[in-house]
Scaffold this motif. Structure first.
Motif, PDB file in Angstrom:
ATOM      1  N   PRO A  91     -11.715 158.762  38.347  1.00 52.62           N
ATOM      2  CA  PRO A  91     -12.006 159.563  37.136  1.00 52.62           C
ATOM      3  C   PRO A  91     -10.719 159.972  36.415  1.00 52.62           C
ATOM      4  CG  PRO A  91     -12.438 160.841  39.140  1.00 52.62           C
ATOM      5  CD  PRO A  91     -12.136 159.449  39.582  1.00 52.62           C
ATOM      6  N   VAL A  92     -10.726 159.883  35.116  1.00 54.19           N
ATOM      7  CA  VAL A  92      -9.541 160.289  34.317  1.00 54.19           C
ATOM      8  C   VAL A  92      -9.881 161.629  33.672  1.00 54.19           C
ATOM      9  CG1 VAL A  92      -8.058 159.676  32.405  1.00 54.19           C
ATOM     10  CG2 VAL A  92      -9.001 157.877  33.882  1.00 54.19           C
ATOM     11  N   LEU A 112     -12.676 160.658  43.223  1.00 54.10           N
ATOM     12  CA  LEU A 112     -13.301 159.493  43.864  1.00 54.10           C
ATOM     13  C   LEU A 112     -12.979 159.580  45.351  1.00 54.10           C
ATOM     14  CD1 LEU A 112     -14.580 156.612  43.772  1.00 54.10           C
ATOM     15  CD2 LEU A 112     -12.247 155.740  43.511  1.00 54.10           C
ATOM     16  N   GLU A 113     -13.972 159.456  46.186  1.00 54.00           N
ATOM     17  CA  GLU A 113     -13.785 159.578  47.649  1.00 54.00           C
ATOM     18  C   GLU A 113     -13.518 158.203  48.255  1.00 54.00           C
ATOM     19  OE1 GLU A 113     -16.889 161.169  50.090  1.00 54.00           O
ATOM     20  OE2 GLU A 113     -16.815 163.040  48.925  1.00 54.00           O
ATOM     21  N   THR A 114     -12.609 158.118  49.135  1.00 51.89           N
ATOM     22  CA  THR A 114     -12.423 156.844  49.857  1.00 51.89           C
ATOM     23  C   THR A 114     -11.851 157.166  51.233  1.00 51.89           C
ATOM     24  OG1 THR A 114     -11.248 154.757  49.926  1.00 51.89           O
ATOM     25  CG2 THR A 114     -10.127 156.567  48.819  1.00 51.89           C
ATOM     26  N   TYR A 115     -11.671 156.187  52.079  1.00 49.84           N
ATOM     27  CA  TYR A 115     -11.163 156.411  53.444  1.00 49.84           C
ATOM     28  C   TYR A 115      -9.908 155.573  53.642  1.00 49.84           C
ATOM     29  CZ  TYR A 115     -15.530 158.752  54.380  1.00 49.84           C
ATOM     30  OH  TYR A 115     -16.585 159.619  54.327  1.00 49.84           O
ATOM     31  N   ASN A 116      -9.129 155.948  54.653  1.00 49.21           N
ATOM     32  CA  ASN A 116      -7.901 155.193  54.960  1.00 49.21           C
ATOM     33  C   ASN A 116      -8.319 153.869  55.584  1.00 49.21           C
ATOM     34  OD1 ASN A 116      -5.394 154.345  55.535  1.00 49.21           O
ATOM     35  ND2 ASN A 116      -5.104 155.682  57.325  1.00 49.21           N
ATOM     36  N   ASN A 117      -7.548 152.811  55.342  1.00 48.72           N
ATOM     37  CA  ASN A 117      -7.740 151.483  55.951  1.00 48.72           C
ATOM     38  C   ASN A 117      -9.161 150.950  55.693  1.00 48.72           C
ATOM     39  OD1 ASN A 117      -7.731 150.064  59.281  1.00 48.72           O
ATOM     40  ND2 ASN A 117      -6.980 149.227  57.359  1.00 48.72           N
ATOM     41  N   SER A 118      -9.674 151.290  54.463  1.00 48.84           N
ATOM     42  CA  SER A 118     -10.999 150.704  54.100  1.00 48.84           C
ATOM     43  C   SER A 118     -10.731 149.792  52.899  1.00 48.84           C
ATOM     44  CB  SER A 118     -11.946 151.843  53.670  1.00 48.84           C
ATOM     45  OG  SER A 118     -11.340 152.439  52.516  1.00 48.84           O
TER      46      SER A 118
END
Lengths: 660, 504, 306, 251
Positions: free
Chosen positions: B20-21, B5-11
């Protein structure tokens, strides 16, 4: 009178074989004490008369053999007697465990050789006539050989004994050629008397060199020392104490005796002895630092102290060369006093080493440690010996080094530029040797006696019997006596140095200095006393308690792990003096990429540069060459007959055609 | 099937269920595909109990485009053994050891399976501080120097075990755990939010602002709150002030260890002026209480700005003169140059972060790779050194301090034009349920990550703090290999890693 | 004779105080009082002791012997025209070896505690003193050669300055004895007394386990060593011809200048890398050989050196 | 070569705080709290809930125990008219119940008559301390180290930190005494000789602060030995520490 003494000695010596194991020791001890009394009386006689004491013994193929005891021989008799006496007393306790598994004959043979050694050494010092001198010199080596291989069950002891015997014979060869050259050139028969005349006419350096190599092998100067580092550790401790205490001093006696006859080109001889001694001194103590076996370490220290004695004799000879009586008398007095001092503290160190070996049965210092709590008396005696050998003030080692120092400094004033540079080299060498000795003996004493126990070898060791401690106390008292009251030694040393140096007045006006030294030492003892009183008074008032050593309050490991090991202590020397010391490290190195280290080991071995190059490599070469030759030794008779026939054919052909 | 899963810092935070498992085999292959490229490094890899299953979460940071990849795998109650990934990727060694210690999972093939901090809720209670399994070399000729918990100076406790041959160190092993206070468990008491702020500040007192900022950012992300611009600028100024103060303090400490009294004395005095400015601003020399979620009790005002400008001009300039002098004095250079070298290859393999990485020419600086707060709109210059020795670490501090002073002046000029929101911190915030959020801050040592997972009622179910020292302690062990033992204190001080951040 | 002794003992109490005050002033710090060293010792004398289980009686005896050897060494040093209590031929050899035996017993005591860093400190102390000993002997040997005498008092009293080269010689000897005192006391560049790091200390780590009365003696001995070397430098600086009172006035001045110099050295340079200490000490012995060669030149002994 | 040094030194100028007893800190410094007037019961309840380290006591009247307070100043911000924090840094005391601030208190009292006589006699001119960090968060350690630097320079009174407990006259503890560090602290205490003092620096050390009820903390050590000085603060300011010690040794 002479015959009666001779008969008593031989019968009591042979009597040893008849007695049971228990009383053989006492028989030997009685004979030795008898010998000591006799030679002590002779020594006393020779001391207070002008010329040497001459006693005619018997006539041997044309020339008469007689004991000639001048003050030099008297001094060496004194040194021999003290070391043998303390050695004998110590051997009673030391040999007790061996009585069980050694047969009666072996013990008797050991005691007999011990006695034979004592007799031969005394005779060597008292004889001037060539043949008898060489016979007793040979007897001394043979007796020493049998004493070394006493524990012959270990193969390395036998190898050491054989190596010792071979090198002694090489030495014997040099001495006998020198004697023959002198007797042929002067027409007199073999002996020291022919030297007198020879050195007047011919250049003295080459023959002196032969004598020096012969006696030097016995004394243990550097290139000639290789037997010493194997023989001393192999011999039982009371024998190795006597060997390094007095047997190697026979070499020194030989050299000094030869020097008394030399009057020409003394300067090259003096410089030669000085250089060899400086090398021996520094080299000996440097290798001693990296040793892990304490008896081998003490053997190397004998080489170092022979170096110091050599420095004394060297500058003495240089003093004679430029007829500067101050340098000569101080040099010889310092060198010869160091002979006595070394005999005392080296035998003390070897005897304490023997006690350690008897209790722990290991010679590797890496698994000793904390012995002071179990063997306090031995520890204090070892410390006494260690401080004395490092030449520290309250003890005797310092006095002889002090004499050499004063000689060096005094003559610095009057010498020209080249001489003063060599004298400075002597000063620096003595200072460095002293420093290295302190470095080495702080290591050996701390690793063996201090800190916590390193392995279970010292678990059931306890203090040795008082019979073994008693002789060591005698030596200890003598060491402190010479150290604190040095002025006692001035008159006898002046008398001894008088053999070579005619004007020993400068020794007498050293009395002021010597009393200054003993005054300052007594002041030191007064200060220590006062402070101890303050300490005792305070400890009653102050609260004291006991806790673990401050290891940053970490409790997770056994303290022995954190102690400084001997190899680490010597690491500075291993790194800085690589060429001199030659230590090989076996360690699989953690490469940079290897993040998590895996199993690895670390081991160091030290080897003696001279021993490898002068002995092991040529002998190895010889052996491999011999293997090649051995191809002819096929083992069946036909081949041997074939060789003979071929040889006859070749000879006949050559003689027919008249080639030869 | 999505691997991560993609995410960004301080979002804003993500749904826990969206991560995902994977099965452990897939999970391991995914990690292999990522860690092969040195642009990615592991932020953190930890486990927590979630309704009878053990859930493992791994956060990987991609430096080039600032993304954070989250992935996870689960373990049913019975299984207690997994095969370890450390032989291939040594950077995971500390995380696998931590999981092994807390949950009793044995990682087969882990080359360095040793306890991390003897935490009070560790699985195997038999293991005690005193029986730490030290690495041994078979030899009776080596000696081991144990510099124990209580050191000669005034610093935190830790045990350093050297295996030495004389003065040369063959191997160093660091055994910590003395400062363990159980912060992560205390963070789960959800009764008083102020407690969480004070606790996060005391994770590492010398990085109080950094920890408080990471905690506040995490709470704001879980409560979907976007800090106004002026608050973001103030927080960045506070972070940079703390960085300058500590860098000057460390330069003084380096000069003390080397015996250069002038450098020590001048830098100590300059550090006092800087932290007195923070005290002038918020009343505490370490900036405790300055950063709070959703607002601030000590908004920046003109008087404080004036004070900051005056001090930074005066002390900043004097520090740069002093640093120039220190790094040109031959006797000091003789002690710093070529000492305690960590190669770039080693830094990559152990996953060094922050200063330890930047001194081995690895450009890992969260302020520019994964920007947060006001760094998003105005990225600072990343300072890099190549040689990885003590001199490089010393110079890095000096250059970074210089960079930070310049950056603060830029921020102050921007602060003038932002409109002042003067929000007060609000402590009865509501967190969204079943969420997961990661908040990463570039503290002066390196990337400081706080992770939190909320349960269905919105309370914090698991709180994870990953201090940069977790990655960097092994760099010190590598730096000292085959060095003189007398040079260890400088290497230790040049890294200046946190004991309480590692022990939590 | 007594005056010289009293002067040295007083300086030994004040000297460390002057050094720390000057270092504080240079660092713009308020700094401790001059008599702080004295107060520390008084307090230590009133304190109790904690002895380590691994150490024996030798550990408690060592500081007492160490301090006594230093105290006896003080009786060898003449101060200007005041002859020392002991002044005989070769008394500087006795002086050097007395200090050596003090060091010997302290090294033994450090090894007795069985801790890693005390062993390291002892090892370093033994190695550095081994390298530094020849320096002292070469200097004293050359000055003895120069003046033709053999005891401290005679050498110093007849060290009249006759040619320009002698100035150079005495200057170089003072320089060397200054650095020798820094090595002997484990100050900069060999070791730094006030950085408290077990792994880099030389002398202070050896006394890590001493406490109470013994520690007081060791700190007293530190000051005493400085005073001894200070008076050696005083004798080299001042040609003795003039009268007593001038010397009495000059002695404290020289000591203060010496203390200020020590403080300045310790403020403006870092300490050597441990491995470079050995090289640095060997350069000192090389310099001392320069002293010896200059003496040879002065006495036209050089002639045709090969 | 020396010119650069002289230039730096000239700028360095005189750095030491001339008189440590009368120095004044910035007004915002969170020193001794003062209670203008007692808050109502209902307000006290709220403040008690607000305080992270439950430093509010209500036994006999409203009081703030600065031994427990972490100086987060939340209570003062919530009720500015009732509670305020002054910049008075002399808050060290040798008696634990003097640390509770009540209405009308103007300073933290130092109880002269429970100081042990040998402390005053022995350590008046020279006090050597051994610092032990048992779980401290490295801020108290920084402040204690700063107490010896150029500005505060406690060395002027002969107070300094020493390397080994054998040389020390007292142990300074920072941090809540963690379980893993308790044995080492006990060894360090036993390793220091003769008459010795025990000083607790920072809120964590005095009362355990935020970690009082954490399982990883074990404070049995403090039940065994009398404490000579409590130095509150989070972290304790160097001036607080120095003035506390000076009062203890009667300077």
């Amino acid at each position: 009178m002479k015959e009666i003494i001779f008969i008593i000695i031989t019968f009591s010596a042979l009597g040893i074989f008849t007695l049971p194991k228990r009383s053989q020791y006492y028989q030997m001890l009685v004979t030795q004490i008898f010998l000591i009394v006799v030679t002590g009386y002779l020594m006393y006689l020779s001391f207070n008369r002008i010329g040497p004491l001459q006693i005619y013994l018997f006539e041997l193929i044309g020339n008469d053999v007689s004991l000639v005891i001048d003050s030099l021989s008297a001094f060496f008799i004194f040194v021999i007697n003290i070391t043998i006496l303390t050695g004998a007393l110590y051997s009673k306790g030391y040999l007790k465990p061996y009585l069980r598994d050694k047969t009666r004959l072996e013990m008797a043979w050991h005691y007999f050789n011990f006695l034979l050694l004592h007799i031969s050494m005394l005779m060597v010092v008292m004889l001037r006539e060539g043949i008898s001198f060489l016979v007793f010199w040979e007897l001394m080596s043979v007796a020493a050989f049998f004493l070394i291989i006493f524990e012959s069950d270990k193969q390395e002891n036998k190898d050491a004994g054989i190596k010792f015997l071979i090198q002694m014979h090489v030495a014997f060869y040099f001495i006998i050629t020198a004697f023959i050259i002198c007797s042929i050139a002067t027409g007199q028969n073999i002996g020291f008397d022919s030297l007198e005349q020879y050195f007047k006419t011919y250049p003295s350096f080459p023959v002196f060199l032969l004598f020096f190599i012969g006696f030097g092998i016995k004394a243990g100067f550097i290139p000639l020392h290789t037997w010493l580092i194997h023989a001393h550790p192999a011999a039982p401790s009371h024998i190795s104490g006597i060997m390094s205490g007095v047997i190697i001093k026979m070499g020194i006696y030989g050299i000094v005796r030869v020097l008394t006859y030399i009057h020409s080109d003394l300067m090259p001889i003096g410089v030669f002895i000085l250089i060899i001694s400086i090398i021996s001194g520094i080299f000996g103590v440097a290798i001693a630092i990296v040793q892990h076996d304490y008896k081998k370490l003490l053997a190397y220290h004998s080489i170092e102290n022979i170096g110091i004695i050599g420095i004394g004799i060297g500058i003495g000879v240089m003093g004679l060369a430029i007829n500067n009586p101050v340098l000569a008398s101080l040099g010889f007095a310092g060198g010869l006093l160091h002979v006595l001092n070394h005999a005392l503290f080296k035998s003390l160190l070897f005897y304490t080493a023997g006690s350690i070996y008897q209790q722990t049965h290991t010679r590797n210092i890496e698994n000793l440690g904390g012995l002071m709590k179990k063997m306090p008396a031995t520890a204090v005696l070892f410390l006494l010996g260690a401080a004395a050998i490092s030449g520290l003030p309250p003890f005797n080692g310092f006095i002889s080094e002090f004499l050499i120092y004063t000689g060096l400094f005094k003559s610095l004033m009057v010498s020209d530029s080249i001489l003063s540079v060599t004298l400075l080299a002597g000063i620096v060498a003595l200072a460095v040797i002293g420093g290295l000795a302190v470095f080495c003996f702080t290591k050996i004493f701390s690793i063996i006696f201090l800190g916590t126990v390193r392995s279970d070898k010292t678990r059931h060791s306890h203090e040795v019997r008082s019979s073994m401690l008693f002789p060591k106390f005698i030596i200890g008292i003598l060491i402190i006596a010479i150290g604190v009251m040095p002025f006692l030694m001035l008159r006898p040393m002046a008398f001894v140095a008088g053999v070579i140096v005619d004007d020993t007045s400068s020794l007498r006006d050293m009395a002021g200095t010597m009393s200054g030294i003993s005054l300052s030492l007594s002041l030191l003892i007064v200060f220590i006393g006062i402070l101890l009183l303050i300490k005792l008074k305070l400890s009653k008032v102050r609260h004291t308690d006991i806790g673990p050593t401050w290891g940053c309050a970490y409790t997770g490991s056994d303290p022995a792990l954190h102690q400084y090991s001997a190899t680490s202590y010597a690491e500075y020397i291993i790194m800085k003096a690589r060429l001199l010391v030659g230590v090989k490290k076996h360690f699989r190195y953690l490469t940079k990429e290897k993040i998590f280290p895996s199993e690895t080991y670390f081991k160091t071995e030290s080897s003696d540069v001279f021993d490898d190059n002068l002995i092991s490599r040529p002998v190895g070469g010889l052996l491999s060459f011999m293997e090649k030759i051995a191809v002819f030794q096929t083992g069946n008779i036909q081949h041997y007959l074939l060789y003979a026939i071929v040889f006859v054919i070749v000879i006949t052909i050559i003689s027919i055609f008249g080639i030869i | 099937m999505k691997l991560f899963l993609e995410t960004y810092n301080n979002s804003d935070s993500v749904n826990l269920a969206d991560i995902p498992v994977l099965s452990y085999k897939y999970f391991a292959n995914m990690l292999r595909s990522y860690f092969v490229d040195s642009d990615n490094h592991c932020l953190s890899y930890y486990a927590f109990r979630k309704d009878d299953k053990l859930k493992f979460i791994c956060a990987i940071a991609k430096d080039s485009d600032g993304k954070i990849y989250l992935s996870s795998h689960e373990l049913k109650a019975g299984i207690t053994a997994l095969d370890s990934l450390t032989p291939e990727f040594p950077q995971l060694h500390i995380f696998e050891r931590e999981i092994a210690e807390n949950f009793g999972i044995t990682f087969e093939g882990h080359p360095w399976a040793k306890p991390v901090r003897y935490s009070e809720n560790r699985a195997d209670k038999i293991k005690v501080m005193n029986n730490y399994p030290f690495y041994e070399m078979m030899s009776d000729q080596l000696h081991e120097v144990g510099v124990g918990p209580i050191h000669a100076g005034v610093i935190e406790p830790g045990h350093f075990r050297f295996i030495c041959n004389g003065e040369k160190v063959l191997h160093l092993e660091i055994h910590l755990g003395y400062q363990h206070r159980g912060i992560e468990n205390l963070m789960l008491q959800n009764d008083n939010p102020i407690k969480l702020c004070v606790l996060s500040e005391s994770t590492g007192g010398d990085t109080a602002v950094g920890n408080a900022l990471a905690h506040s950012q995490l709470m704001e992300s879980l409560a979907d709150f976007e800090a106004p611009e002026d608050l973001q600028i103030e927080r960045c100024i506070a972070l940079e002030l703390e960085r300058i103060a500590i860098h000057i303090g460390d330069t003084a400490a380096l000069c003390t260890d080397v015996g250069y009294q002038l450098g020590q004395v001048v830098c100590e005095a300059l550090r006092t002026t800087i932290i007195n400015t923070t005290q002038f601003w918020c009343g505490n020399r370490f900036g405790k209480g300055l950063v709070r979620p959703f607002g601030t009790n000590y908004p920046l005002n003109d008087r404080t700005v004036e004070e900051i400008k005056k001090i930074l001009n005066d002390s900043g300039k004097r520090y740069f003169d002093m640093a120039e002098r220190i790094y040109s004095l031959p006797s000091v250079l003789g002690r710093f140059d070529e000492i305690g070298i960590v190669t770039t290859e080693q830094a990559y393999r152990i996953g060094a972060v922050g200063m330890a990485a930047r001194t081995c020419s690895i450009p890992r600086d969260i302020r520019s790779t994964h920007p947060f707060q006001y760094f998003k709109n105005h990225r600072p210059q990343v300072v890099i050194q190549e040689k990885g020795d003590v001199l490089a670490r010393g110079m890095l501090r000096y250059l970074e301090a210089k960079e930070s002073v310049k950056y603060i002046f830029e921020l102050l000029s921007k602060w003038e034009y932002t409109e002042k929101s003067n929000l007060k911190p609000d402590y009865n915030y509501k967190l969204k349920p079943d969420r997961f959020s990661a908040s990463i801050v570039e503290a002066w040592r390196g990337e400081l990550c706080h992770f939190a997972v909320t349960d269905e009622k919105g309370n914090i179910m698991h709180y994870k703090i990953s201090d940069p020292s977790m990655h960097n302690w092994f760099a010190l062990a590598l730096a000292v290999r085959d060095q003189e033992i007398s040079d260890f204190p400088i290497c230790n001080k040049s890294f200046d890693l946190s004991y309480c951040g590692y022990d939590l | 004779m007594g005056v010289g002794l009293v002067l040295i003992l007083i300086t030994s109490l004040i000297f460390p105080g002057i050094v720390s005050v000057v270092k504080a002033k240079v660092a713009a710090r308020k700094g401790p009082r001059v008599m702080q060293h004295f107060y520390d010792i008084i307090k230590l004398m009133k304190k109790g002791n904690v002895y380590s289980r691994t150490t024996g009686f030798l550990f408690q005896l060592a500081p007492i012997i160490y301090f006594s050897t230093l105290l006896t060494a003080v009786f060898f040093i003449p101060v200007g025209n005041y002859k020392a209590l002991f002044s005989f031929e070769g008394d500087f050899v006795m002086f050097a070896y007395l200090m050596a035996s003090g060091r010997f017993i302290m090294i033994i005591a450090a090894m007795d505690t069985g801790s890693g860093f005390e062993g390291m400190g002892a090892n370093r102390e033994a190695f550095y003193s081994l390298l530094a000993e020849p320096v002292f002997f070469i200097i004293m040997g050359s000055i003895a050669l120069h003046t033709g005498h053999n005891s401290f008092y005679d050498i110093f009293s007849s060290l009249y300055v006759e040619s320009a080269l002698t100035y150079f010689v005495s200057a170089l000897s003072i320089y060397l004895i200054f650095w020798l005192s820094m090595i002997e006391n484990s100050r900069l560049p060999v070791d730094d007394p006030n950085t408290h790091l077990e792994l880099t200390m030389v002398h202070e780590v050896m006394v890590l386990d001493h406490s109470g009365f013994e520690l007081g003696l060791i700190q007293l001995a530190g000051g005493l060593k400085f005073a001894i070397f200070g008076s050696l430098i005083f004798n080299l600086v001042l040609p003795i011809q003039n009268n007593y009172f001038v010397q009495l006035a000059f002695f404290p001045i020289v000591q203060i200048i010496y203390a200020v110099l020590v403080a300045f050295v310790e403020s403006f340079r870092a300490r050597n890398k441990m491995m470079r200490n050995a090289q640095w000490i060997i350069t000192l012995s090389a310099l001392s050989i320069v002293v010896f060669l200059t003496i040879l030149i002065i006495h036209e002994k050089v002639g045709m050196l090969p | 070569m020396i010119i650069k040094e002289l230039k730096i030194l000239r700028q360095h100028g005189i750095q030491y705080v001339p008189d440590l007893k009368t120095a004044v800190l910035t007004p915002l410094f969170r020193g001794r709290p003062v209670i203008k007037e007692d808050p109502t019961d209902q307000e006290t309840e709220k403040i008690k809930k607000l305080c992270p380290s439950n430093a509010i006591t209500t036994e006999d009247g409203f009081g703030i125990d600065i031994g427990k307070c972490v100086f987060c100043k939340e209570c003062a911000l919530a009720y500015p008219d009732k509670i305020a924090f002054t910049n008075d840094y002399k808050i060290a005391s040798n008696d634990k119940n003097n640390l509770i601030v009540r209405k009308g208190d103007s300073e933290i009292k130092f109880n002269e008559n429970i100081v042990r006589p040998e402390v005053r006699k022995l350590f008046k001119n020279a006090l050597k301390l051994r610092q032990v960090s048992a779980g401290g968060d490295n801020s108290c350690e920084f402040e204690l180290y700063a107490a010896g630097n150029v500005n505060f320079d406690m060395g002027r009174y002969g107070i300094e930190f020493v390397a080994s407990p054998r040389h020390a006259d007292g142990i300074v503890i920072t941090g809540p005494i963690t379980e893993n560090m308790s044995e080492a602290l006990q060894i360090c205490w036993d390793a220091s000789p003769g008459p010795k003092v025990l000083i607790l620096v920072g809120t964590d050390a005095i009362s355990g602060g935020m970690f009082a009820d954490s399982h990883a903390v074990n404070r049995k050590f403090l039940e065994k030995y009398p404490v000579d000085l409590y130095v509150p603060g989070n972290p304790a300011h160097p001036l607080t520490f120095i003035n506390g010690v000076l009062r203890l040794i009667g300077k």
